[in-house]
Design a protein around this motif. Structure first.
Motif, PDB file in Angstrom:
ATOM      1  N   ASN A   1       0.286  10.579  11.993  1.00  0.00           N
ATOM      2  CA  ASN A   1       0.184  11.078  10.630  1.00  0.00           C
ATOM      3  C   ASN A   1      -0.556  10.055   9.772  1.00  0.00           C
ATOM      4  N   HIS A   2      -0.598  10.278   8.464  1.00  0.00           N
ATOM      5  CA  HIS A   2      -1.412   9.440   7.586  1.00  0.00           C
ATOM      6  C   HIS A   2      -0.991   7.971   7.583  1.00  0.00           C
ATOM      7  N   SER A   3       0.226   7.658   8.052  1.00  0.00           N
ATOM      8  CA  SER A   3       0.700   6.270   8.016  1.00  0.00           C
ATOM      9  C   SER A   3      -0.102   5.356   8.944  1.00  0.00           C
ATOM     10  N   ILE A   4      -0.853   5.941   9.888  1.00  0.00           N
ATOM     11  CA  ILE A   4      -1.632   5.139  10.826  1.00  0.00           C
ATOM     12  C   ILE A   4      -2.934   4.639  10.212  1.00  0.00           C
ATOM     13  N   LEU A   5      -3.358   5.228   9.112  1.00  0.00           N
ATOM     14  CA  LEU A   5      -4.698   4.970   8.575  1.00  0.00           C
ATOM     15  C   LEU A   5      -4.880   3.546   8.075  1.00  0.00           C
ATOM     16  N   ALA A   6      -3.847   2.959   7.506  1.00  0.00           N
ATOM     17  CA  ALA A   6      -3.971   1.583   6.998  1.00  0.00           C
ATOM     18  C   ALA A   6      -4.297   0.616   8.120  1.00  0.00           C
ATOM     19  N   SER A   7      -3.651   0.773   9.266  1.00  0.00           N
ATOM     20  CA  SER A   7      -3.915  -0.135  10.384  1.00  0.00           C
ATOM     21  C   SER A   7      -5.298   0.097  10.979  1.00  0.00           C
TER      22      SER A   7
ATOM     23  N   ASN B   1      -4.786   6.947  -1.427  1.00  0.00           N
ATOM     24  CA  ASN B   1      -4.116   6.036  -0.493  1.00  0.00           C
ATOM     25  C   ASN B   1      -4.375   6.296   0.982  1.00  0.00           C
ATOM     26  N   ASP B   2      -4.976   7.413   1.351  1.00  0.00           N
ATOM     27  CA  ASP B   2      -5.041   7.761   2.758  1.00  0.00           C
ATOM     28  C   ASP B   2      -6.425   7.611   3.377  1.00  0.00           C
ATOM     29  N   ILE B   3      -7.162   8.711   3.512  1.00  0.00           N
ATOM     30  CA  ILE B   3      -8.469   8.662   4.159  1.00  0.00           C
ATOM     31  C   ILE B   3      -9.381   7.639   3.495  1.00  0.00           C
ATOM     32  N   GLU B   4      -9.203   7.465   2.192  1.00  0.00           N
ATOM     33  CA  GLU B   4     -10.034   6.504   1.457  1.00  0.00           C
ATOM     34  C   GLU B   4      -9.925   5.092   2.042  1.00  0.00           C
ATOM     35  N   MET B   5      -8.777   4.793   2.657  1.00  0.00           N
ATOM     36  CA  MET B   5      -8.605   3.478   3.296  1.00  0.00           C
ATOM     37  C   MET B   5      -9.662   3.224   4.356  1.00  0.00           C
ATOM     38  N   LEU B   6     -10.078   4.291   5.035  1.00  0.00           N
ATOM     39  CA  LEU B   6     -11.037   4.136   6.123  1.00  0.00           C
ATOM     40  C   LEU B   6     -12.431   3.778   5.638  1.00  0.00           C
ATOM     41  N   SER B   7     -12.671   3.870   4.340  1.00  0.00           N
ATOM     42  CA  SER B   7     -13.978   3.491   3.810  1.00  0.00           C
ATOM     43  C   SER B   7     -14.242   1.993   3.972  1.00  0.00           C
ATOM     44  N   LYS B   8     -13.202   1.236   4.326  1.00  0.00           N
ATOM     45  CA  LYS B   8     -13.379  -0.189   4.634  1.00  0.00           C
ATOM     46  C   LYS B   8     -14.184  -0.375   5.920  1.00  0.00           C
ATOM     47  N   LEU B   9     -14.262   0.696   6.717  1.00  0.00           N
ATOM     48  CA  LEU B   9     -14.989   0.631   7.986  1.00  0.00           C
ATOM     49  C   LEU B   9     -16.479   0.824   7.708  1.00  0.00           C
ATOM     50  N   LYS B  10     -17.142  -0.235   7.346  1.00  0.00           N
ATOM     51  CA  LYS B  10     -18.531  -0.170   6.884  1.00  0.00           C
ATOM     52  C   LYS B  10     -19.520   0.199   7.981  1.00  0.00           C
ATOM     53  N   ASN B  11     -19.105   0.094   9.243  1.00  0.00           N
ATOM     54  CA  ASN B  11     -19.988   0.453  10.362  1.00  0.00           C
ATOM     55  C   ASN B  11     -19.717   1.848  10.905  1.00  0.00           C
TER      56      ASN B  11
ATOM     57  N   ILE C   1       1.298  10.613  21.330  1.00  0.00           N
ATOM     58  CA  ILE C   1       1.672   9.389  20.625  1.00  0.00           C
ATOM     59  C   ILE C   1       1.947   9.730  19.160  1.00  0.00           C
ATOM     60  N   ALA C   2       3.103   9.290  18.653  1.00  0.00           N
ATOM     61  CA  ALA C   2       3.505   9.622  17.286  1.00  0.00           C
ATOM     62  C   ALA C   2       3.169   8.523  16.284  1.00  0.00           C
ATOM     63  N   GLY C   3       2.865   7.335  16.766  1.00  0.00           N
ATOM     64  CA  GLY C   3       2.579   6.207  15.880  1.00  0.00           C
ATOM     65  C   GLY C   3       2.593   4.918  16.675  1.00  0.00           C
ATOM     66  N   CYS C   4       2.703   3.808  15.971  1.00  0.00           N
ATOM     67  CA  CYS C   4       2.728   2.500  16.626  1.00  0.00           C
ATOM     68  C   CYS C   4       4.045   1.782  16.363  1.00  0.00           C
ATOM     69  N   VAL C   5       4.412   0.908  17.282  1.00  0.00           N
ATOM     70  CA  VAL C   5       5.585   0.055  17.106  1.00  0.00           C
ATOM     71  C   VAL C   5       5.399  -0.790  15.846  1.00  0.00           C
ATOM     72  N   VAL C   6       6.470  -1.041  15.119  1.00  0.00           N
ATOM     73  CA  VAL C   6       6.401  -1.817  13.876  1.00  0.00           C
ATOM     74  C   VAL C   6       5.777  -3.188  14.135  1.00  0.00           C
ATOM     75  N   ASN C   7       4.793  -3.531  13.324  1.00  0.00           N
ATOM     76  CA  ASN C   7       4.064  -4.809  13.405  1.00  0.00           C
ATOM     77  C   ASN C   7       3.213  -4.951  14.674  1.00  0.00           C
ATOM     78  N   GLN C   8       3.033  -3.858  15.403  1.00  0.00           N
ATOM     79  CA  GLN C   8       2.203  -3.869  16.613  1.00  0.00           C
ATOM     80  C   GLN C   8       1.193  -2.733  16.566  1.00  0.00           C
ATOM     81  N   GLY C   9       0.637  -2.501  15.371  1.00  0.00           N
ATOM     82  CA  GLY C   9      -0.302  -1.410  15.193  1.00  0.00           C
ATOM     83  C   GLY C   9      -1.727  -1.809  15.509  1.00  0.00           C
TER      84      GLY C   9
END
Length: 236
Positions: free
Chosen positions: A149-155, A179-189, A119-127
């Motif tokens: 790649n890193h573009s998946i991290l925001a979703s 902008n990248d891995i740091e986004m995952l810090s929102k995952l508090k659990n 899998i290379a990524g997600c369909v636009v607006n269906q992540g």
């Protein structure tokens, strides 16, 4: 006494409404919606799984009860799907894009394994951010051995219920520290994070100091060099 028995029968019937051969009809339909992308979702393997271009021994179709399928696990009381084992089940496709919203009907899902499907990524607006709308029981997501790649991290950062995230052996390279891995810090659990096998830089460690619940971090074969000072950086 008769009224008591009648009440019990009505309860049983109400629990069974919507079930189709042991699993919820809407979830069985959703599984078949996934079948064009994960070909072996309803098959039973006699020996082992598929490895790249060939099948190992005989494959048999499973029963119509999706809760009996080898790649599906259900809650025995509610009949709802709790685990999907879709590892290495899309061997004919290369660098394709996933519509993650196809998982939305599985409202009790706890574990989704999608390793090794190219899998290379997600369909636009269906992540994966779409899953945050309903799947608040999802704890384990395995996306290893794909081409994300890193573009998946925001979703992924929207999946607040996640406790374990496996991103090993994808194509995360370099990574921007803000902008990248740091986004995952929102995952508090989040307790377990696997980034093995990605080409990362040493500054990856500075991006992880906001992970409040992290207990296990894997960075094997990431190309890190030199001495790494991690004392006091992580909660574990």
């Amino acid at each position: 006494m008769e009224s008591k028995w009648l009440a019990m029968v009505l309860v049983v019937l109400s629990l069974g409404s919507g079930l189709c051969d042991g699993c919820l009809e809407e979830e069985r339909f959703a599984l078949f919606q996934l079948k064009p992308f994960f070909e072996f979702i309803d098959y039973k393997f006699e020996l082992d799984l598929i490895y790249y271009d060939y099948l190992v021994d005989e494959i048999k179709e499973s029963s119509s009860n999706c809760c009996e399928w080898e790649r599906v696990e259900c809650n025995p009381i509610s009949g709802r799907v709790t685990h999907l084992f879709l590892n290495h089940s899309s061997y004919k496709k290369i660098h394709w894009y996933l519509n993650a919203s196809l998982f939305l009907p599985f409202e009790e899902i706890q574990n989704i394994y999608l390793s090794g499907n190219s899998i290379a990524g997600c369909v636009v607006n269906q992540g994966f951010e779409r899953l945050s709308l309903k799947l608040d029981k999802l704890e384990n997501l395995d996306l290893s051995e794909n081409h994300f790649n890193h573009s998946i991290l925001a979703s992924l950062s929207e999946l607040s219920s996640l406790k374990s995230l496996n991103l090993a052996y994808n194509i995360f390279t370099g990574l921007n520290p803000t902008n990248d891995i740091e986004m995952l810090s929102k995952l508090k659990n989040l307790e377990t994070l696997d980034l093995s096998g990605n080409s990362l830089r040493n500054n990856i460690l500075s991006q992880l100091d906001g992970f409040a619940s992290l207990k296990s971090l894997r960075l094997e074969y990431c190309g890190l060099k030199g001495t790494l000072d991690i004392q006091g950086m992580f909660p574990f």
